[in-house]
Design an enzyme around this catalytic site. Structure first.
Site, mmCIF file in Angstrom:
data_model
loop_
_atom_site.group_PDB
_atom_site.id
_atom_site.type_symbol
_atom_site.label_atom_id
_atom_site.label_comp_id
_atom_site.label_asym_id
_atom_site.label_seq_id
_atom_site.Cartn_x
_atom_site.Cartn_y
_atom_site.Cartn_z
ATOM 1 N N ALA A 176 -10.944 5.987 1.133
ATOM 2 C CA ALA A 176 -10.919 4.477 0.297
ATOM 3 C C ALA A 176 -9.296 4.406 1.893
ATOM 4 O O ALA A 176 -9.026 3.641 1.747
ATOM 5 C CB ALA A 176 -9.501 5.193 -0.616
ATOM 6 N N ASP A 225 0.710 -1.173 0.029
ATOM 7 C CA ASP A 225 0.578 -0.217 0.006
ATOM 8 C C ASP A 225 0.729 1.122 0.075
ATOM 9 O O ASP A 225 0.802 2.788 -0.473
ATOM 10 C CB ASP A 225 -1.114 0.156 1.413
ATOM 11 C CG ASP A 225 -2.107 -0.863 0.820
ATOM 12 O OD1 ASP A 225 -1.998 -1.703 0.178
ATOM 13 O OD2 ASP A 225 -2.755 -1.567 2.514
ATOM 14 N N GLY A 226 1.918 1.264 0.700
ATOM 15 C CA GLY A 226 2.646 2.230 0.613
ATOM 16 C C GLY A 226 3.394 2.993 -0.881
ATOM 17 O O GLY A 226 3.153 4.112 -0.846
ATOM 18 N N SER A 243 -7.585 2.574 12.922
ATOM 19 C CA SER A 243 -6.695 2.551 14.101
ATOM 20 C C SER A 243 -7.319 3.721 15.405
ATOM 21 O O SER A 243 -7.232 3.486 16.273
ATOM 22 C CB SER A 243 -5.658 2.239 13.565
ATOM 23 O OG SER A 243 -5.092 1.254 12.813
ATOM 24 N N TYR A 252 -5.042 4.489 9.079
ATOM 25 C CA TYR A 252 -5.269 5.460 10.234
ATOM 26 C C TYR A 252 -6.294 5.732 10.414
ATOM 27 O O TYR A 252 -6.341 5.798 12.182
ATOM 28 C CB TYR A 252 -4.172 6.182 9.765
ATOM 29 C CG TYR A 252 -3.684 7.355 11.098
ATOM 30 C CD1 TYR A 252 -4.210 6.656 13.008
ATOM 31 C CD2 TYR A 252 -2.965 8.183 10.920
ATOM 32 C CE1 TYR A 252 -3.334 6.928 13.877
ATOM 33 C CE2 TYR A 252 -1.977 8.858 11.899
ATOM 34 C CZ TYR A 252 -1.935 8.329 13.406
ATOM 35 O OH TYR A 252 -1.928 9.059 14.276
ATOM 36 N N ASN A 253 -7.311 6.194 9.966
ATOM 37 C CA ASN A 253 -8.318 6.430 10.820
ATOM 38 C C ASN A 253 -9.414 5.554 11.250
ATOM 39 O O ASN A 253 -9.489 5.572 13.204
ATOM 40 C CB ASN A 253 -9.700 6.658 9.682
ATOM 41 C CG ASN A 253 -10.826 7.212 9.791
ATOM 42 O OD1 ASN A 253 -11.329 8.337 10.789
ATOM 43 N ND2 ASN A 253 -11.499 6.072 10.043
#
Length: 258
Positions: free
Chosen positions: A155, A45-46, A163, A160-161
């Site tokens: 998406a 993903d990164g 988490s 992070y959201n």
């Protein structure tokens, strides 16, 4: 997509991605990115986010078909060498509108940076951040005391959201998530879901004593004074997915994972 599209191939520097790149180049024809109609990205993903950011900065947007050779691969398809043309032919297209953060620093510099997943504000020291939060120029939180706060796209809502205990947003919902990170005051505030045409402004109330950084996906600006975050509809991104494993299915499935 038609079978005669010109494909470019890019890969992360990981050994697994480089080995896969060699195998693909031996089996299929590729052109330079500048001549391509689409991009195949090998990595996690990164690396997908890096690929999307490179296109946004270059102002030449192409569809991207990713294959996972990283860790999570939420934005990627399964790695397979075989039947590449048929997979691209049958791929399902998803349009993703990125965020655009405009940052003013304490020193008076200004930056405009896109973000596919989220824009996050984070405290730089042991001191909690103190932020004023405005929505469409209306103050909704005069003082948010926290470790940080983020704005996530659909998406990016499972990254992070999620988490940070933010909501999962269905793809195509035309919404963004405004999610605090370890809020201290107001202690019970857990965030908001807002229409994607909303302008969200953050002002750092004590930027010298309580310095804050702003991060758009992987790009950081330190010692900020003010940030505005909006959806950028001028540069939609196109991701390609195998029909049996599409992004909206993955986002929906995340709601049922314990």
């Amino acid at each position: 997509m038609t079978g005669d599209v010109r494909r470019a191939l890019v890969a992360s520097p990981s050994p697994a991605a480089k080995a896969a790149e060699e195998r693909l180049r031996a089996a299929y024809d590729f052109v330079p990115v500048e001549q391509a109609d689409m991009i195949i990205a090998l990595g996690g993903d990164g690396f997908m986010l890096q690929t999307l950011h490179a296109m946004l900065e270059g102002r030449r947007i192409l569809p991207v078909f990713g294959m996972n050779l990283g860790t999570v691969g939420f934005l990627m398809n399964e790695w397979r060498l075989e039947r590449l043309e048929q997979r691209i032919e049958a791929a399902k297209l998803f349009k993703v509108n990125p965020l655009r953060m405009t940052v003013d620093t304490v020193d008076g510099e200004r930056f405009s940076i896109p973000a596919t997943n989220e824009v996050s504000l984070l405290r730089e020291t042991r001191q909690t951040a103190k932020l004023e939060v405005k929505v469409n120029d209306r103050t909704v939180l005069p003082e948010l005391v926290c470790d940080g706060v983020l704005v996530a796209t659909p998406a990016g809502s499972t990254a992070y959201n999620l988490s940070a205990h933010g909501p999962i947003l269905p793809l195509g919902s035309a919404l963004v998530a405004l999610t605090p990170i370890s809020p201290f005051r107001p202690r019970r505030w857990r965030g908001a879901i807002l229409p994607e045409n909303t302008a969200i402004q953050f002002t750092v109330l004590d930027p010298v004593k309580r310095p804050v950084s702003a991060v758009a996906d992987q790009r950081e600006v330190r010692d900020i004074a003010q940030v505005e975050v909006m959806i950028d509809r001028a540069t939609p991104l196109t991701l390609l997915f195998d029909p049996e494993h599409t992004l909206d299915d993955r986002i929906a499935a995340e709601q049922f994972i314990a």
